[in-house]
Write a protein that holds these residues in place. Sequence first.
Motif, PDB file in Angstrom:
ATOM      1  N   ASP A 232       3.351  -6.932  -4.492  1.00 51.38           N
ATOM      2  CA  ASP A 232       3.143  -8.231  -4.980  1.00 51.38           C
ATOM      3  C   ASP A 232       4.411  -8.247  -3.332  1.00 51.38           C
ATOM      4  O   ASP A 232       4.580  -9.145  -2.374  1.00 51.38           O
ATOM      5  CB  ASP A 232       4.494  -9.080  -5.585  1.00 51.38           C
ATOM      6  CG  ASP A 232       4.794 -10.241  -5.379  1.00 51.38           C
ATOM      7  OD1 ASP A 232       3.775 -10.973  -5.373  1.00 51.38           O
ATOM      8  OD2 ASP A 232       6.303 -10.219  -5.632  1.00 51.38           O
ATOM      9  N   SER A 233       5.473  -7.166  -2.966  1.00 51.33           N
ATOM     10  CA  SER A 233       5.965  -7.298  -1.641  1.00 51.33           C
ATOM     11  C   SER A 233       5.002  -7.024  -0.336  1.00 51.33           C
ATOM     12  O   SER A 233       5.668  -7.302   0.442  1.00 51.33           O
ATOM     13  CB  SER A 233       7.452  -5.847  -1.940  1.00 51.33           C
ATOM     14  OG  SER A 233       8.152  -6.422  -0.702  1.00 51.33           O
ATOM     15  N   PHE A 234       4.517  -6.245  -0.533  1.00 53.73           N
ATOM     16  CA  PHE A 234       3.538  -6.652   0.677  1.00 53.73           C
ATOM     17  C   PHE A 234       3.059  -7.562   1.015  1.00 53.73           C
ATOM     18  O   PHE A 234       2.861  -8.054   2.130  1.00 53.73           O
ATOM     19  CB  PHE A 234       2.529  -4.859   0.207  1.00 53.73           C
ATOM     20  CG  PHE A 234       1.103  -5.229   1.702  1.00 53.73           C
ATOM     21  CD1 PHE A 234       1.773  -4.470   2.768  1.00 53.73           C
ATOM     22  CD2 PHE A 234      -0.291  -5.411   1.376  1.00 53.73           C
ATOM     23  CE1 PHE A 234       0.707  -4.433   3.457  1.00 53.73           C
ATOM     24  CE2 PHE A 234      -0.866  -5.508   2.117  1.00 53.73           C
ATOM     25  CZ  PHE A 234      -0.284  -4.892   4.176  1.00 53.73           C
ATOM     26  N   LEU A 235       2.559  -8.296   0.056  1.00 49.87           N
ATOM     27  CA  LEU A 235       2.232  -9.857   0.477  1.00 49.87           C
ATOM     28  C   LEU A 235       2.694 -10.505   0.941  1.00 49.87           C
ATOM     29  O   LEU A 235       2.426 -11.021   2.159  1.00 49.87           O
ATOM     30  CB  LEU A 235       1.510 -10.273  -0.489  1.00 49.87           C
ATOM     31  CG  LEU A 235       0.092  -9.107  -0.872  1.00 49.87           C
ATOM     32  CD1 LEU A 235      -0.873 -10.288  -2.354  1.00 49.87           C
ATOM     33  CD2 LEU A 235      -1.101  -9.672  -0.018  1.00 49.87           C
ATOM     34  N   GLN A 236       4.146 -10.726   0.437  1.00 47.16           N
ATOM     35  CA  GLN A 236       5.170 -11.721   0.653  1.00 47.16           C
ATOM     36  C   GLN A 236       5.873 -11.043   2.228  1.00 47.16           C
ATOM     37  O   GLN A 236       5.675 -12.395   2.993  1.00 47.16           O
ATOM     38  CB  GLN A 236       6.296 -12.123  -0.786  1.00 47.16           C
ATOM     39  CG  GLN A 236       5.047 -12.385  -1.226  1.00 47.16           C
ATOM     40  CD  GLN A 236       4.865 -13.641  -1.635  1.00 47.16           C
ATOM     41  OE1 GLN A 236       4.756 -14.293  -0.876  1.00 47.16           O
ATOM     42  NE2 GLN A 236       3.928 -14.440  -2.584  1.00 47.16           N
TER      43      GLN A 236
END
Length: 647
Positions: free
Chosen positions: A198-202
């Motif tokens: 999720d951190s990678f996407l956001q």
Amino acid sequence: SNQPTKSFTDQSSPHKTNQKNYFKLDDDRYSIFLHTRKNMLKGPKETTSHMRDRVKELLGEAKVACNRSLFEEITISNDDSVRHASKRVKELSHKTPLRRSWTTLLANASSLVPFMTRSEHNLISKYAAIYLLGYLNPYSTGCNFFSLRSAALKNGLLDAFIELDLEERLEDTSQCFDANEMGQTNVCSDLSTERAFDSFLQNGLAALWRERDASNNTDALHLVAMAIAPHLDTSLVGNIVASWEESQIPAWIKASRLMGCLFAHSFQVHYGLRKRMISLLAENLLLPESDSPDEILAGAVPHLLAALHTFSGHSARDAHDANIAHQAMVRIATQTGKDIIALEVFYHILSQTIEDKNRCRCSDSSKTFCPHVARGKLLRHCIISFNGSRYYADGTFTEQTLAALKASLEELLVPWQGESENVPESNSACLLSSLLYASESFFYFLLDQDLVTQFLEMNLQLLHHSECRIRTAASSLLAVALSYHKSPDTIVKPLLEALKAATELKLSQGDFRNQEFNSIVTVASRKSPKFAFSFLSFTIESRQEKKDWSSADKKKDNEIASFASGLIAAAALPNGRVAMAQVKATIRLLQAETRKGNCLAVRHLATALLSTRHGYIIDNADNGIQNIVLQVISNELDHWGAYQLAW
């Protein structure tokens, strides 16, 4: 003045000690900001060449990071979180060299995008696709992947790994999956993995996408489309890709193979992550306009549209999630600048609006999500976004979308004509008002005057509809359309009759909370003095003489007076000369409402009288109006009312 001034970078300066309170940025971007500001304050020693060196350094580190396994990446990601929360960052950095996570590398790359060449931007986009596939398929990076490769790649293994085509990479990494692992939809159960993904996407992929138009390397876009919908419904893109399929465009041939493969069924992604990817597209993706069917236009765009169409029509769990997918579709279609793509998306959303038989539970005061209103806003956004950057908007897109909306409105007007009891229960006022709201945007662009007249005549009957939302939407549409009409006198008489019927209906309903007719009255009065005089005479005489325009109940009579005075002000303000002919009657109404203490009606009537001040004050023929208005302001109105009139 003789005291020496402190430097901005002085350690004793309060800006230095409290700067984290002023800049609410995430740790990666905050460190980049401090480093860039420090370099800028150093002077000419730090130039663009230094930023170019940073680009080369980052690309080298990003290349090495492609060989990292997912387990190792999650460990580094967790270490980054610990370091950011620690107060001993400098001490730790001196002891051991710190490796940046995939998310941090892409976040740092986003700040260096202005200093990258096109080839370097393509390269970092390819690295981003490798990182993304590492999350979707843990066997695609690190030692697990290399164990699947043949011995021929031993020499220059990393370079050969990076140069692999996406199809070959997917085919090689899929060999390690068992049959019972295919088709799972909720396999990402590890909390650390999901948090890192999720951190990678956001913070990583989104930061890279929003800084620059998408590069020619579209691997990441294809992977996102495959993750959103492993099994595609391609009915939306059939007309778009027909010519490319006949011409055997390489980009489309590659995209068609990816759209038909089964590798996406093994991706470790669940519904929540799919929805985050769709939000990522709707909020951050930037696409360049292209005249040739390149990797983006003929490859990534149809794949993304098919995936979003499949999600909105087959996978979305509620109307809100489907609306997010529609937002992404509109964003992609309008950015391409192609009529056929924008038309297909527009027709799809319009058909979804018309065919939706779910009963809307909205009310005038409801703040809940309404799918009809949401689609109407998307249709409006599609029209404005596609035509907004063009000098001449009377093209194929405007002509065909206007015809489609007109046909849909005519179909909906059949049950809406006459009494509201004839309306099927599956329909709602939101459905028709949303289409009226979308149609309003057409008149901001160049249109055929015959089409404008047809739209005006078709919507006049909706002014006296029983639903307030439909009356409001119709009034707003007619106001915009009439503003761009070159010969408004042809529509004045039917408009006057429609407004008379609409005001009579509103009085019979007894609902005076909304002044929905003010916009169309103001525009029509400005465009036609004949209309202004007729409507002012009708409104003033009705208030003075008709029983329906008054009530024995004081509260209701005040509401009727406020409604009537609002219409008087709307007609008088844009045409002061016409208002001068009704001065005496307006003064009598003002005096009557002043004695009743109806402050709102007094404000409207005083505003209407002030529209005639140039004709009396400059000529100094009669100061009675000015004196009456001043007396009302000083004696009857409160301070806030006086302030409003003063402006």
